[in-house]
Design a protein around this motif. Structure first.
Motif, PDB file in Angstrom:
ATOM      1  N   THR A 152       0.814  -1.213   0.000  1.00  0.00           N
ATOM      2  CA  THR A 152       0.000   0.000   0.000  1.00  0.00           C
ATOM      3  C   THR A 152       0.847   1.263   0.000  1.00  0.00           C
ATOM      4  OG1 THR A 152      -0.131  -0.053   2.401  1.00  0.00           O
ATOM      5  CG2 THR A 152      -1.900  -1.144   1.192  1.00  0.00           C
ATOM      6  N   SER A 153       2.136   1.139  -0.271  1.00  0.00           N
ATOM      7  CA  SER A 153       2.991   2.321  -0.248  1.00  0.00           C
ATOM      8  C   SER A 153       2.658   3.241  -1.423  1.00  0.00           C
ATOM      9  CB  SER A 153       4.469   1.917  -0.300  1.00  0.00           C
ATOM     10  OG  SER A 153       4.811   1.506  -1.599  1.00  0.00           O
ATOM     11  N   PRO A 154       2.847   4.545  -1.249  1.00  0.00           N
ATOM     12  CA  PRO A 154       2.580   5.477  -2.343  1.00  0.00           C
ATOM     13  C   PRO A 154       3.471   5.219  -3.553  1.00  0.00           C
ATOM     14  CG  PRO A 154       2.898   6.658  -0.270  1.00  0.00           C
ATOM     15  CD  PRO A 154       3.215   5.216  -0.019  1.00  0.00           C
ATOM     16  N   VAL A 155       4.673   4.687  -3.323  1.00  0.00           N
ATOM     17  CA  VAL A 155       5.585   4.417  -4.434  1.00  0.00           C
ATOM     18  C   VAL A 155       5.015   3.321  -5.332  1.00  0.00           C
ATOM     19  CG1 VAL A 155       7.883   3.602  -5.048  1.00  0.00           C
ATOM     20  CG2 VAL A 155       7.598   5.182  -3.151  1.00  0.00           C
ATOM     21  N   SER A 156       4.568   2.215  -4.745  1.00  0.00           N
ATOM     22  CA  SER A 156       4.022   1.129  -5.559  1.00  0.00           C
ATOM     23  C   SER A 156       2.702   1.533  -6.193  1.00  0.00           C
ATOM     24  CB  SER A 156       3.862  -0.153  -4.743  1.00  0.00           C
ATOM     25  OG  SER A 156       2.892   0.020  -3.743  1.00  0.00           O
ATOM     26  N   THR A 157       1.899   2.301  -5.481  1.00  0.00           N
ATOM     27  CA  THR A 157       0.632   2.755  -6.039  1.00  0.00           C
ATOM     28  C   THR A 157       0.879   3.692  -7.217  1.00  0.00           C
ATOM     29  OG1 THR A 157      -0.373   2.579  -3.867  1.00  0.00           O
ATOM     30  CG2 THR A 157      -1.558   3.873  -5.487  1.00  0.00           C
ATOM     31  N   GLY A 158       1.809   4.618  -7.064  1.00  0.00           N
ATOM     32  CA  GLY A 158       2.150   5.539  -8.146  1.00  0.00           C
ATOM     33  C   GLY A 158       2.759   4.821  -9.327  1.00  0.00           C
ATOM     34  N   ALA A 159       3.625   3.847  -9.055  1.00  0.00           N
ATOM     35  CA  ALA A 159       4.236   3.085 -10.142  1.00  0.00           C
ATOM     36  C   ALA A 159       3.180   2.303 -10.908  1.00  0.00           C
ATOM     37  CB  ALA A 159       5.294   2.137  -9.587  1.00  0.00           C
ATOM     38  N   SER A 160       2.216   1.756 -10.200  1.00  0.00           N
ATOM     39  CA  SER A 160       1.129   1.032 -10.854  1.00  0.00           C
ATOM     40  C   SER A 160       0.308   1.965 -11.729  1.00  0.00           C
ATOM     41  CB  SER A 160       0.241   0.366  -9.804  1.00  0.00           C
ATOM     42  OG  SER A 160      -0.837  -0.291 -10.412  1.00  0.00           O
ATOM     43  N   ALA A 161       0.046   3.168 -11.240  1.00  0.00           N
ATOM     44  CA  ALA A 161      -0.748   4.124 -12.019  1.00  0.00           C
ATOM     45  C   ALA A 161      -0.003   4.583 -13.266  1.00  0.00           C
ATOM     46  CB  ALA A 161      -1.110   5.321 -11.156  1.00  0.00           C
ATOM     47  N   VAL A 162       1.291   4.876 -13.130  1.00  0.00           N
ATOM     48  CA  VAL A 162       2.076   5.326 -14.286  1.00  0.00           C
ATOM     49  C   VAL A 162       2.204   4.211 -15.312  1.00  0.00           C
ATOM     50  CG1 VAL A 162       4.377   6.037 -15.015  1.00  0.00           C
ATOM     51  CG2 VAL A 162       3.325   7.096 -13.030  1.00  0.00           C
ATOM     52  N   THR A 163       2.513   3.007 -14.856  1.00  0.00           N
ATOM     53  CA  THR A 163       2.642   1.889 -15.779  1.00  0.00           C
ATOM     54  C   THR A 163       1.296   1.538 -16.390  1.00  0.00           C
ATOM     55  OG1 THR A 163       4.424   1.074 -14.391  1.00  0.00           O
ATOM     56  CG2 THR A 163       3.578  -0.423 -16.045  1.00  0.00           C
ATOM     57  N   GLY A 164       0.232   1.651 -15.621  1.00  0.00           N
ATOM     58  CA  GLY A 164      -1.105   1.419 -16.154  1.00  0.00           C
ATOM     59  C   GLY A 164      -1.445   2.403 -17.250  1.00  0.00           C
ATOM     60  N   ALA A 165      -1.055   3.660 -17.053  1.00  0.00           N
ATOM     61  CA  ALA A 165      -1.290   4.664 -18.091  1.00  0.00           C
ATOM     62  C   ALA A 165      -0.481   4.350 -19.337  1.00  0.00           C
ATOM     63  CB  ALA A 165      -0.936   6.049 -17.564  1.00  0.00           C
ATOM     64  N   MET A 166       0.715   3.809 -19.162  1.00  0.00           N
ATOM     65  CA  MET A 166       1.529   3.418 -20.314  1.00  0.00           C
ATOM     66  C   MET A 166       0.882   2.234 -21.027  1.00  0.00           C
ATOM     67  SD  MET A 166       5.218   3.874 -18.453  1.00  0.00           S
ATOM     68  CE  MET A 166       6.186   3.084 -19.707  1.00  0.00           C
ATOM     69  N   GLY A 203      -6.154   3.913 -19.268  1.00  0.00           N
ATOM     70  CA  GLY A 203      -5.130   3.908 -18.217  1.00  0.00           C
ATOM     71  C   GLY A 203      -5.573   3.149 -16.988  1.00  0.00           C
ATOM     72  N   THR A 204      -6.827   3.313 -16.611  1.00  0.00           N
ATOM     73  CA  THR A 204      -7.361   2.574 -15.469  1.00  0.00           C
ATOM     74  C   THR A 204      -7.412   1.084 -15.775  1.00  0.00           C
ATOM     75  OG1 THR A 204      -8.681   4.482 -14.835  1.00  0.00           O
ATOM     76  CG2 THR A 204      -9.325   2.362 -13.901  1.00  0.00           C
ATOM     77  N   MET A 205      -7.814   0.739 -16.981  1.00  0.00           N
ATOM     78  CA  MET A 205      -7.836  -0.674 -17.370  1.00  0.00           C
ATOM     79  C   MET A 205      -6.425  -1.252 -17.350  1.00  0.00           C
ATOM     80  SD  MET A 205     -10.585  -0.425 -20.487  1.00  0.00           S
ATOM     81  CE  MET A 205     -10.363  -2.103 -21.061  1.00  0.00           C
ATOM     82  N   GLY A 206      -5.441  -0.490 -17.784  1.00  0.00           N
ATOM     83  CA  GLY A 206      -4.053  -0.939 -17.739  1.00  0.00           C
ATOM     84  C   GLY A 206      -3.574  -1.179 -16.326  1.00  0.00           C
ATOM     85  N   ALA A 207      -3.952  -0.279 -15.404  1.00  0.00           N
ATOM     86  CA  ALA A 207      -3.568  -0.454 -13.998  1.00  0.00           C
ATOM     87  C   ALA A 207      -4.224  -1.689 -13.401  1.00  0.00           C
ATOM     88  CB  ALA A 207      -3.942   0.789 -13.199  1.00  0.00           C
ATOM     89  N   ILE A 208      -5.469  -1.943 -13.780  1.00  0.00           N
ATOM     90  CA  ILE A 208      -6.167  -3.135 -13.283  1.00  0.00           C
ATOM     91  C   ILE A 208      -5.509  -4.403 -13.816  1.00  0.00           C
ATOM     92  CG2 ILE A 208      -8.341  -4.420 -13.434  1.00  0.00           C
ATOM     93  CD1 ILE A 208      -9.748  -1.655 -13.285  1.00  0.00           C
ATOM     94  N   VAL A 209      -5.164  -4.406 -15.097  1.00  0.00           N
ATOM     95  CA  VAL A 209      -4.488  -5.572 -15.695  1.00  0.00           C
ATOM     96  C   VAL A 209      -3.145  -5.799 -15.010  1.00  0.00           C
ATOM     97  CG1 VAL A 209      -3.359  -6.387 -17.805  1.00  0.00           C
ATOM     98  CG2 VAL A 209      -5.660  -5.453 -17.915  1.00  0.00           C
ATOM     99  N   LEU A 210      -2.401  -4.726 -14.778  1.00  0.00           N
ATOM    100  CA  LEU A 210      -1.101  -4.844 -14.123  1.00  0.00           C
ATOM    101  C   LEU A 210      -1.235  -5.384 -12.703  1.00  0.00           C
ATOM    102  CD1 LEU A 210       1.942  -4.179 -14.401  1.00  0.00           C
ATOM    103  CD2 LEU A 210       1.411  -1.999 -13.339  1.00  0.00           C
ATOM    104  N   THR A 211      -2.198  -4.883 -11.954  1.00  0.00           N
ATOM    105  CA  THR A 211      -2.420  -5.345 -10.581  1.00  0.00           C
ATOM    106  C   THR A 211      -2.864  -6.806 -10.560  1.00  0.00           C
ATOM    107  OG1 THR A 211      -3.029  -3.099  -9.960  1.00  0.00           O
ATOM    108  CG2 THR A 211      -3.665  -4.841  -8.455  1.00  0.00           C
ATOM    109  N   ALA A 212      -3.731  -7.191 -11.480  1.00  0.00           N
ATOM    110  CA  ALA A 212      -4.186  -8.585 -11.548  1.00  0.00           C
ATOM    111  C   ALA A 212      -3.028  -9.521 -11.899  1.00  0.00           C
ATOM    112  CB  ALA A 212      -5.305  -8.728 -12.566  1.00  0.00           C
ATOM    113  N   ALA A 213      -2.179  -9.104 -12.819  1.00  0.00           N
ATOM    114  CA  ALA A 213      -1.029  -9.941 -13.178  1.00  0.00           C
ATOM    115  C   ALA A 213      -0.079 -10.082 -11.990  1.00  0.00           C
ATOM    116  CB  ALA A 213      -0.301  -9.326 -14.374  1.00  0.00           C
TER     117      ALA A 213
END
Length: 66
Positions: free
Chosen positions: A4-18, A41-51
């Protein structure tokens, strides 16, 4: 790293947007209507988190207990 760290959350959001660009491209290639960039971007973040969840689940099952 804490899940739940802001770093991992932010990284997930940035990578999801990519990954959002990839999702738009896949939709266009499949002749489907492309979602707006924010939704992609939200769909990308969800896919990344699920993986990430699936890989952690597989690793937890294959790790020998001590």
């Amino acid at each position: 790293m804490n899940q739940t760290s802001p770093v991992s959350t932010g990284a997930s959001a940035v990578t999801g947007a990519m990954l959002g660009g990839c999702i738009v491209w896949i939709c266009q290639a499949a002749k489907l209507p492309a979602p707006p960039s924010e939704v992609a971007g939200t769909m990308g973040a969800i896919v990344l988190t699920a993986a990430h969840y699936v890989v952690n689940l597989i690793n937890a099952r294959n790790t020998p207990k001590q």
